[in-house]
Motif scaffolding. Structure first.
Motif, PDB file in Angstrom:
ATOM      1  N   MET A 115       0.926  -1.254  -0.095  1.00 48.79           N
ATOM      2  CA  MET A 115       0.161   0.128  -0.125  1.00 48.79           C
ATOM      3  C   MET A 115       0.687   1.400  -0.167  1.00 48.79           C
ATOM      4  SD  MET A 115      -3.331  -0.943   2.617  1.00 48.79           S
ATOM      5  CE  MET A 115      -4.470  -2.106   1.811  1.00 48.79           C
ATOM      6  N   GLY A 116       2.232   1.252   0.652  1.00 47.75           N
ATOM      7  CA  GLY A 116       2.806   2.139   0.479  1.00 47.75           C
ATOM      8  C   GLY A 116       3.332   2.983  -0.905  1.00 47.75           C
ATOM      9  N   VAL A 117       3.340   2.039  -1.769  1.00 45.06           N
ATOM     10  CA  VAL A 117       3.794   2.274  -3.249  1.00 45.06           C
ATOM     11  C   VAL A 117       2.662   3.479  -3.484  1.00 45.06           C
ATOM     12  CG1 VAL A 117       4.181   1.654  -5.577  1.00 45.06           C
ATOM     13  CG2 VAL A 117       5.229   0.307  -3.449  1.00 45.06           C
ATOM     14  N   SER A 118       1.195   3.008  -3.356  1.00 42.74           N
ATOM     15  CA  SER A 118       0.556   4.066  -3.979  1.00 42.74           C
ATOM     16  C   SER A 118       0.474   5.310  -2.993  1.00 42.74           C
ATOM     17  CB  SER A 118      -0.856   3.139  -3.857  1.00 42.74           C
ATOM     18  OG  SER A 118      -0.889   2.076  -4.848  1.00 42.74           O
ATOM     19  N   ILE A 119       0.666   5.222  -1.787  1.00 42.34           N
ATOM     20  CA  ILE A 119       0.671   6.451  -0.996  1.00 42.34           C
ATOM     21  C   ILE A 119       1.629   7.173  -1.346  1.00 42.34           C
ATOM     22  CG2 ILE A 119       0.944   7.285   1.376  1.00 42.34           C
ATOM     23  CD1 ILE A 119      -0.558   4.542   2.292  1.00 42.34           C
ATOM     24  N   ALA A 120       3.085   6.767  -1.734  1.00 39.79           N
ATOM     25  CA  ALA A 120       4.039   7.513  -1.863  1.00 39.79           C
ATOM     26  C   ALA A 120       4.028   8.242  -3.412  1.00 39.79           C
ATOM     27  CB  ALA A 120       5.518   6.450  -2.139  1.00 39.79           C
ATOM     28  N   ALA A 121       3.357   7.418  -4.189  1.00 38.00           N
ATOM     29  CA  ALA A 121       3.325   7.848  -5.696  1.00 38.00           C
ATOM     30  C   ALA A 121       2.370   9.003  -5.600  1.00 38.00           C
ATOM     31  CB  ALA A 121       2.840   6.631  -6.728  1.00 38.00           C
ATOM     32  N   HIS A 137       6.732  -4.535  -4.508  1.00 35.38           N
ATOM     33  CA  HIS A 137       7.656  -4.710  -5.879  1.00 35.38           C
ATOM     34  C   HIS A 137       6.755  -4.434  -7.194  1.00 35.38           C
ATOM     35  CE1 HIS A 137       9.062  -7.446  -2.972  1.00 35.38           C
ATOM     36  NE2 HIS A 137      10.045  -6.595  -2.697  1.00 35.38           N
ATOM     37  N   ASP A 138       5.687  -5.364  -7.247  1.00 37.96           N
ATOM     38  CA  ASP A 138       4.631  -5.280  -8.558  1.00 37.96           C
ATOM     39  C   ASP A 138       4.077  -4.019  -8.547  1.00 37.96           C
ATOM     40  OD1 ASP A 138       3.138  -6.043  -6.386  1.00 37.96           O
ATOM     41  OD2 ASP A 138       1.949  -7.277  -7.510  1.00 37.96           O
ATOM     42  N   LYS A 139       3.967  -3.347  -7.587  1.00 34.05           N
ATOM     43  CA  LYS A 139       3.166  -2.040  -7.545  1.00 34.05           C
ATOM     44  C   LYS A 139       3.897  -0.732  -8.207  1.00 34.05           C
ATOM     45  CE  LYS A 139      -0.612  -3.747  -5.602  1.00 34.05           C
ATOM     46  NZ  LYS A 139      -1.595  -3.886  -6.368  1.00 34.05           N
ATOM     47  N   TRP A 140       5.472  -1.037  -8.654  1.00 32.10           N
ATOM     48  CA  TRP A 140       6.248   0.082  -9.107  1.00 32.10           C
ATOM     49  C   TRP A 140       6.154  -0.191 -10.691  1.00 32.10           C
ATOM     50  CZ3 TRP A 140       7.352   4.213  -6.916  1.00 32.10           C
ATOM     51  CH2 TRP A 140       7.470   4.151  -5.528  1.00 32.10           C
ATOM     52  N   THR A 141       5.010   0.361 -11.228  1.00 34.46           N
ATOM     53  CA  THR A 141       5.059   0.504 -12.711  1.00 34.46           C
ATOM     54  C   THR A 141       5.759   1.529 -13.236  1.00 34.46           C
ATOM     55  OG1 THR A 141       3.019   1.848 -12.640  1.00 34.46           O
ATOM     56  CG2 THR A 141       2.931  -0.500 -12.659  1.00 34.46           C
TER      57      THR A 141
END
Length: 216
Positions: A115-121, A137-141
């Protein structure tokens, strides 16, 4: 200690002993079927007394082992972001003059990392540096990597205690590197899906890289 958070369950805060000035904030988000107390305990061992450790609670799982052993999850990354913002506001109010929350370090294990990836983006200026343990890892498109970089994102540390995690993290790091984000992948002993013990030790060794050249 528990910290009342408006509109959410109480967060857990681990206080830096002997603070005579401002200390940074480390946001430590837990995994699914987890507890915030456990994250705060492990991260206190990682950072010592250099920071406040703020651990959002999330929502109770209905399949918890017992009434006196409630486990928690996060319902969505949007809700976790709202809870984190509210918890930071409560921390500022409770410890005015001691909290430096201008650029808190976001850390997440498993679900918290995902969930942190979406928040940071969405909010890279607030979460410029991340520690993602066994997840995300897979959230970093290409799109999220570019958004993170364009908004001021700086560094991402991936910590893995399983082989597949390290392989996925290297692929995510390549996308972030291409966007201009500094990355590092740390592969600890193969101890399963966990953040404590040897995994915490590897995180502690790599943490100076995450924070170096930071004015915070």
């Amino acid at each position: 200690m528990r910290l009342e958070v408006e509109g959410h369950g109480d967060a857990v805060v681990s206080l830096p002993r002997g603070a005579d000035g401002k200390r940074r904030v480390v946001i430590a988000t837990h995994g699914n079927y987890d507890r915030p107390e456990w994250q705060c305990e492990v991260w206190r061992g990682i950072v010592g007394d250099s920071a406040f450790i703020l651990c959002p609670r999330g929502v109770p799982r209905p399949d918890s082992p017992a009434a006196d052993d409630i486990r928690f999850t996060y319902s969505s990354n949007q809700e976790l972001e709202r809870e984190t913002d509210a918890a930071l506001a409560a921390l500022r109010e409770r410890f005015a003059g001691y909290v430096d929350d201008e650029a808190p370090l976001y850390t997440g294990f498993s679900l918290g990392a995902i969930m942190g990836v979406s928040i940071a983006a969405r909010a890279p200026s607030r979460h410029r540096r991340l520690v993602l343990i066994e997840g995300g890892h897979d959230k970093w498109t290409q799109e999220t990597a570019r958004a993170f970089a364009a908004g001021g994102g700086e560094r991402v540390l991936f910590v893995c205690s399983q082989a597949y995690c390290a392989n996925d993290a290297r692929r995510a790091a390549a996308r972030l590197d291409k966007a201009g984000i500094a990355t590092r992948v740390v592969r600890g002993p193969d101890v399963g899906h966990r953040y404590d013990g040897p995994t915490a030790a590897e995180t502690k060794k790599a943490l100076p890289w995450v924070l170096e050249s930071s004015t915070r």
